[in-house]
Design a protein around this motif. Sequence first.
Motif, PDB file in Angstrom:
ATOM      1  N   ALA A 192       0.862  -1.187   0.000  1.00 50.82           N
ATOM      2  CA  ALA A 192       0.000   0.000   0.000  1.00 50.82           C
ATOM      3  C   ALA A 192       0.898   1.237   0.000  1.00 50.82           C
ATOM      4  CB  ALA A 192      -0.904   0.007   1.223  1.00 50.82           C
ATOM      5  N   THR A 193       0.599   2.176  -0.871  1.00 49.73           N
ATOM      6  CA  THR A 193       1.402   3.395  -0.943  1.00 49.73           C
ATOM      7  C   THR A 193       0.580   4.508  -1.569  1.00 49.73           C
ATOM      8  OG1 THR A 193       3.572   4.271  -1.581  1.00 49.73           O
ATOM      9  CG2 THR A 193       2.437   2.874  -3.209  1.00 49.73           C
ATOM     10  N   LEU A 194       1.207   5.640  -1.829  1.00 49.62           N
ATOM     11  CA  LEU A 194       0.555   6.748  -2.509  1.00 49.62           C
ATOM     12  C   LEU A 194       0.710   6.570  -4.020  1.00 49.62           C
ATOM     13  CD1 LEU A 194       1.331   7.736   0.404  1.00 49.62           C
ATOM     14  CD2 LEU A 194       1.493  10.032  -0.546  1.00 49.62           C
ATOM     15  N   ASP A 195      -0.303   6.965  -4.777  1.00 49.46           N
ATOM     16  CA  ASP A 195      -0.202   6.818  -6.227  1.00 49.46           C
ATOM     17  C   ASP A 195       0.983   7.607  -6.785  1.00 49.46           C
ATOM     18  OD1 ASP A 195      -1.338   9.321  -5.763  1.00 49.46           O
ATOM     19  OD2 ASP A 195      -2.998   9.066  -7.170  1.00 49.46           O
ATOM     20  N   TYR A 196       1.354   8.691  -6.127  1.00 53.68           N
ATOM     21  CA  TYR A 196       2.527   9.480  -6.530  1.00 53.68           C
ATOM     22  C   TYR A 196       3.796   8.632  -6.469  1.00 53.68           C
ATOM     23  CZ  TYR A 196       6.263  12.987  -6.072  1.00 53.68           C
ATOM     24  OH  TYR A 196       7.419  13.714  -6.218  1.00 53.68           O
ATOM     25  N   LEU A 197       3.949   7.864  -5.404  1.00 48.23           N
ATOM     26  CA  LEU A 197       5.124   7.006  -5.266  1.00 48.23           C
ATOM     27  C   LEU A 197       5.045   5.814  -6.205  1.00 48.23           C
ATOM     28  CD1 LEU A 197       5.647   6.969  -1.385  1.00 48.23           C
ATOM     29  CD2 LEU A 197       6.687   8.471  -3.093  1.00 48.23           C
ATOM     30  N   ALA A 198       3.830   5.340  -6.447  1.00 50.41           N
ATOM     31  CA  ALA A 198       3.656   4.182  -7.334  1.00 50.41           C
ATOM     32  C   ALA A 198       4.160   4.461  -8.744  1.00 50.41           C
ATOM     33  CB  ALA A 198       2.188   3.783  -7.382  1.00 50.41           C
ATOM     34  N   GLN A 199       4.304   5.734  -9.100  1.00 53.29           N
ATOM     35  CA  GLN A 199       4.836   6.105 -10.418  1.00 53.29           C
ATOM     36  C   GLN A 199       6.359   6.123 -10.436  1.00 53.29           C
ATOM     37  OE1 GLN A 199       2.701   6.330 -12.935  1.00 53.29           O
ATOM     38  NE2 GLN A 199       1.138   5.875 -11.400  1.00 53.29           N
ATOM     39  N   GLY A 200       6.979   5.810  -9.292  1.00 54.82           N
ATOM     40  CA  GLY A 200       8.431   5.797  -9.229  1.00 54.82           C
ATOM     41  C   GLY A 200       9.036   7.112  -8.807  1.00 54.82           C
ATOM     42  N   ASN A 201       8.223   8.024  -8.278  1.00 62.36           N
ATOM     43  CA  ASN A 201       8.720   9.327  -7.847  1.00 62.36           C
ATOM     44  C   ASN A 201       9.458   9.248  -6.516  1.00 62.36           C
ATOM     45  OD1 ASN A 201       7.675  10.975 -10.043  1.00 62.36           O
ATOM     46  ND2 ASN A 201       5.646  10.530  -9.211  1.00 62.36           N
ATOM     47  N   ASP A 202      10.094  10.344  -6.143  1.00 61.12           N
ATOM     48  CA  ASP A 202      10.901  10.445  -4.923  1.00 61.12           C
ATOM     49  C   ASP A 202      11.985   9.370  -4.866  1.00 61.12           C
ATOM     50  OD1 ASP A 202       9.901  12.752  -3.877  1.00 61.12           O
ATOM     51  OD2 ASP A 202       9.312  11.890  -1.958  1.00 61.12           O
ATOM     52  N   ARG A 203      12.534   9.037  -6.008  1.00 59.99           N
ATOM     53  CA  ARG A 203      13.669   8.115  -6.153  1.00 59.99           C
ATOM     54  C   ARG A 203      13.317   6.669  -5.810  1.00 59.99           C
ATOM     55  NH1 ARG A 203      18.558  11.253  -3.188  1.00 59.99           N
ATOM     56  NH2 ARG A 203      19.717   9.421  -3.911  1.00 59.99           N
ATOM     57  N   LEU A 204      12.019   6.377  -5.672  1.00 61.32           N
ATOM     58  CA  LEU A 204      11.603   4.993  -5.407  1.00 61.32           C
ATOM     59  C   LEU A 204      11.252   4.326  -6.742  1.00 61.32           C
ATOM     60  CD1 LEU A 204       9.502   5.509  -2.147  1.00 61.32           C
ATOM     61  CD2 LEU A 204      11.954   5.030  -2.419  1.00 61.32           C
ATOM     62  N   VAL A 205      12.267   4.171  -7.566  1.00 53.95           N
ATOM     63  CA  VAL A 205      12.097   3.723  -8.947  1.00 53.95           C
ATOM     64  C   VAL A 205      11.598   2.285  -9.030  1.00 53.95           C
ATOM     65  CG1 VAL A 205      13.281   3.460 -11.165  1.00 53.95           C
ATOM     66  CG2 VAL A 205      13.941   5.307  -9.621  1.00 53.95           C
ATOM     67  N   ALA A 206      11.852   1.478  -8.005  1.00 48.03           N
ATOM     68  CA  ALA A 206      11.414   0.079  -8.022  1.00 48.03           C
ATOM     69  C   ALA A 206       9.913  -0.049  -8.228  1.00 48.03           C
ATOM     70  CB  ALA A 206      11.829  -0.622  -6.727  1.00 48.03           C
ATOM     71  N   PHE A 207       9.157   0.957  -7.813  1.00 42.78           N
ATOM     72  CA  PHE A 207       7.700   0.911  -7.968  1.00 42.78           C
ATOM     73  C   PHE A 207       7.273   0.869  -9.435  1.00 42.78           C
ATOM     74  CE2 PHE A 207       6.939   2.687  -3.525  1.00 42.78           C
ATOM     75  CZ  PHE A 207       6.304   1.543  -3.070  1.00 42.78           C
ATOM     76  N   LYS A 208       8.142   1.260 -10.343  1.00 41.63           N
ATOM     77  CA  LYS A 208       7.780   1.240 -11.764  1.00 41.63           C
ATOM     78  C   LYS A 208       7.549  -0.185 -12.271  1.00 41.63           C
ATOM     79  CE  LYS A 208       9.879   5.601 -13.225  1.00 41.63           C
ATOM     80  NZ  LYS A 208      10.795   6.250 -14.199  1.00 41.63           N
ATOM     81  N   ALA A 209       8.044  -1.180 -11.528  1.00 42.19           N
ATOM     82  CA  ALA A 209       7.855  -2.582 -11.930  1.00 42.19           C
ATOM     83  C   ALA A 209       6.568  -3.170 -11.362  1.00 42.19           C
ATOM     84  CB  ALA A 209       9.052  -3.417 -11.468  1.00 42.19           C
ATOM     85  N   LYS A 210       5.676  -2.332 -10.910  1.00 39.22           N
ATOM     86  CA  LYS A 210       4.436  -2.764 -10.247  1.00 39.22           C
ATOM     87  C   LYS A 210       3.518  -3.533 -11.188  1.00 39.22           C
ATOM     88  CE  LYS A 210       2.351   1.733 -11.235  1.00 39.22           C
ATOM     89  NZ  LYS A 210       3.535   2.252 -11.947  1.00 39.22           N
ATOM     90  N   SER A 211       2.634  -4.337 -10.571  1.00 37.60           N
ATOM     91  CA  SER A 211       1.569  -5.021 -11.305  1.00 37.60           C
ATOM     92  C   SER A 211       0.344  -5.099 -10.402  1.00 37.60           C
ATOM     93  CB  SER A 211       2.014  -6.426 -11.720  1.00 37.60           C
ATOM     94  OG  SER A 211       2.279  -7.228 -10.579  1.00 37.60           O
ATOM     95  N   GLN A 212      -0.772  -5.527 -10.960  1.00 40.14           N
ATOM     96  CA  GLN A 212      -2.019  -5.714 -10.200  1.00 40.14           C
ATOM     97  C   GLN A 212      -2.357  -4.471  -9.358  1.00 40.14           C
ATOM     98  OE1 GLN A 212      -0.545  -9.512  -8.420  1.00 40.14           O
ATOM     99  NE2 GLN A 212      -2.442 -10.382  -9.228  1.00 40.14           N
ATOM    100  N   VAL A 213      -2.390  -3.337 -10.032  1.00 40.59           N
ATOM    101  CA  VAL A 213      -2.600  -2.057  -9.357  1.00 40.59           C
ATOM    102  C   VAL A 213      -4.080  -1.815  -9.075  1.00 40.59           C
ATOM    103  CG1 VAL A 213      -2.288   0.441  -9.530  1.00 40.59           C
ATOM    104  CG2 VAL A 213      -0.556  -1.118 -10.471  1.00 40.59           C
ATOM    105  N   VAL A 214      -4.391  -1.442  -7.846  1.00 42.90           N
ATOM    106  CA  VAL A 214      -5.738  -1.017  -7.464  1.00 42.90           C
ATOM    107  C   VAL A 214      -5.618   0.388  -6.877  1.00 42.90           C
ATOM    108  CG1 VAL A 214      -7.719  -1.433  -5.972  1.00 42.90           C
ATOM    109  CG2 VAL A 214      -6.499  -3.376  -7.008  1.00 42.90           C
ATOM    110  N   ALA A 215      -6.234   1.371  -7.535  1.00 44.65           N
ATOM    111  CA  ALA A 215      -6.142   2.760  -7.094  1.00 44.65           C
ATOM    112  C   ALA A 215      -7.416   3.502  -7.471  1.00 44.65           C
ATOM    113  CB  ALA A 215      -4.926   3.442  -7.710  1.00 44.65           C
TER     114      ALA A 215
END
Length: 248
Positions: A192-215
């Motif tokens: 669970a996170t913020l949709d802003y971070l889920a886009q890989g922002n704030d240097r949390l680039v690993a989130f760009k490999a996400k799948s099964q997104v519910v937002a």
Amino acid sequence: MKKISITLALTVLMALGACCSHYQLTQVSRTRVLIDGRYDRPGSEAEAFLAPYAHKVDSLMSPVVGTTARYMASHRPESELSNLLSDILVWGAARMGERADFAVYNMGGIRAALAKGQVTIGDVLDVAPFENKLCVLTLTGDKVTELFTQIASVGGEGVSHGVALTISRDGRLLSATVGGQPIDPKRSYRIATLDYLAQGNDRLVAFKAKSQVVAPQGQDNNIRYIIMDYFRAKGNVDAHTEGRIVIK
């Protein structure tokens, strides 16, 4: 108000003039201007203009949603407020019918502290002023390790209960567990996170490999409303630092 009107007019004229001039921009400079009491103008036209709206704004911002047992602020590597907000994301995910293994809330997204005592709608808006939505997504174990490595590199972010990270003073990830277990590179983790971070922002680039997104994009999935609902549900809220992120 007259000065503001003149300034706006000059700005428009300059913009229009720029459209048909042969001048080219060669340099841009900037500076910080401290906005404090020196700019207060009691009885000014601007103050008179805003006065009719002040009561309406106060009536919207002043309702109490709950209370806090202590003063809470955000700071790295771990803080009471970042712990609380991360745990609220897990709570919000459960309310959506999602079981999150853990949550991440960025320190940069926490814009104010919470004083001990009553918490108003205005207080929550100060803490979470952005239009962020709760996002639940899946990362593989190897990407979770990558995510924690990126969190370590900035000295820590908000993580929920059950996450334990040990990082070095120079920002290296030394160890990581979720629910007391080492990260399984072949397992899928629900986060669970913020949709802003889920886009890989704030240097949390690993989130760009996400799948099964519910937002969900409805207003009730805005982070600030989830925080308010949590306070209303719990009444008196408390949080502690508990060694979720340790620097060695």
